[in-house]
Design a protein around this motif. Sequence first.
Motif, PDB file in Angstrom:
ATOM      1  N   LEU A   1       0.835  -1.205   0.000  1.00 22.21           N
ATOM      2  CA  LEU A   1       0.000   0.000   0.000  1.00 22.21           C
ATOM      3  C   LEU A   1       0.868   1.253   0.000  1.00 22.21           C
TER       4      LEU A   1
ATOM      5  N   ASN B   1       2.474   1.646  -3.537  1.00 27.22           N
ATOM      6  CA  ASN B   1       1.475   2.035  -4.534  1.00 27.22           C
ATOM      7  C   ASN B   1       0.976   3.460  -4.312  1.00 27.22           C
ATOM      8  N   THR B   2       0.889   3.858  -3.062  1.00 27.25           N
ATOM      9  CA  THR B   2       0.540   5.253  -2.761  1.00 27.25           C
ATOM     10  C   THR B   2       1.640   6.190  -3.253  1.00 27.25           C
TER      11      THR B   2
ATOM     12  N   LEU C   1       0.666   2.744   6.612  1.00 27.43           N
ATOM     13  CA  LEU C   1      -0.578   2.149   6.121  1.00 27.43           C
ATOM     14  C   LEU C   1      -0.692   0.693   6.543  1.00 27.43           C
TER      15      LEU C   1
ATOM     16  N   SER D   1      -3.205   4.606   8.417  1.00 28.78           N
ATOM     17  CA  SER D   1      -4.408   3.886   8.010  1.00 28.78           C
ATOM     18  C   SER D   1      -5.374   3.762   9.183  1.00 28.78           C
TER      19      SER D   1
ATOM     20  N   ASP E   1      -6.476   2.147   0.992  1.00 27.73           N
ATOM     21  CA  ASP E   1      -6.715   2.408  -0.423  1.00 27.73           C
ATOM     22  C   ASP E   1      -5.634   3.366  -0.915  1.00 27.73           C
ATOM     23  N   PRO E   2      -4.684   2.883  -1.729  1.00 29.89           N
ATOM     24  CA  PRO E   2      -3.586   3.740  -2.180  1.00 29.89           C
ATOM     25  C   PRO E   2      -4.043   5.037  -2.852  1.00 29.89           C
ATOM     26  N   LYS E   3      -5.116   4.968  -3.622  1.00 27.08           N
ATOM     27  CA  LYS E   3      -5.592   6.166  -4.306  1.00 27.08           C
ATOM     28  C   LYS E   3      -6.050   7.223  -3.307  1.00 27.08           C
ATOM     29  N   LYS E   4      -6.823   6.795  -2.307  1.00 27.52           N
ATOM     30  CA  LYS E   4      -7.315   7.743  -1.313  1.00 27.52           C
ATOM     31  C   LYS E   4      -6.187   8.230  -0.413  1.00 27.52           C
ATOM     32  N   ALA E   5      -5.270   7.346  -0.086  1.00 24.28           N
ATOM     33  CA  ALA E   5      -4.119   7.757   0.722  1.00 24.28           C
ATOM     34  C   ALA E   5      -3.275   8.765  -0.044  1.00 24.28           C
ATOM     35  N   ALA E   6      -3.061   8.516  -1.326  1.00 23.07           N
ATOM     36  CA  ALA E   6      -2.273   9.432  -2.153  1.00 23.07           C
ATOM     37  C   ALA E   6      -2.939  10.799  -2.268  1.00 23.07           C
TER      38      ALA E   6
END
Length: 213
Positions: free
Chosen positions: A59, A62-63, A116, A139, A160-165
């Motif tokens: 995670l 990917n973030t 995370l 997280s 969620d990598p997208k939301k974390a990013a």
Amino acid sequence: MEKDLLKEIFPQAKYIVAYPFIEEERYNKLLNLPIKERFNHNILFVGNGPDHFYKGIDLLINTFKIVKQEFQDAELFILGNWNKDIKEKFYYQGVHFVGFSQIYEYIEKSSLYLHLGRGEAFSISTIEVLLGGLPAIVSEYTGAKEIVKKLRDDFVVPLDPKKAAEKVIEYFQLTEDDKKDLSLRAKELGKRFKKEIVLSEFINKWNSVMRKL
């Protein structure tokens, strides 16, 4: 987080929430790190292997990949003991597995801590970086989220990598003054994890429970 899990299984159970403390010498060194005045796009994570799934390394990487697209100068420093296979599996430009290096150096090199984890009871590294003046995003399955929420409620993110990013990018886009304010607040939150304070709180809680038996 462990308290919430206990209440789900044994709703009537008595409990004491006991927090870890930061070792005294490290506490003093972190406390003496100055409030950040200059900010970059570097991210720090501290954790040991071999369980990369539990620590959320996938995670994290990917973030970072998403953040890297927005800020090409971003770097991710991963402190801790990770074997060669993990390093090769998660290799990506800008990712540095730096082993057991001094945390102070990398707090100063970074502008954000990102953790995370998938079930980290209470990561002491999170409160250490806060004391060092480094804001943290964690997280919702990291027990230290209850402290991070006091920094900013939305700095607790889903797995969620997208939301974390999105949250990391939002933080990097804050004004220098806003980031300085978060650095100051982070240090104040970290101060409560001094050995004498934590032990005193535990003794008071323990005595209170014993009086009710």
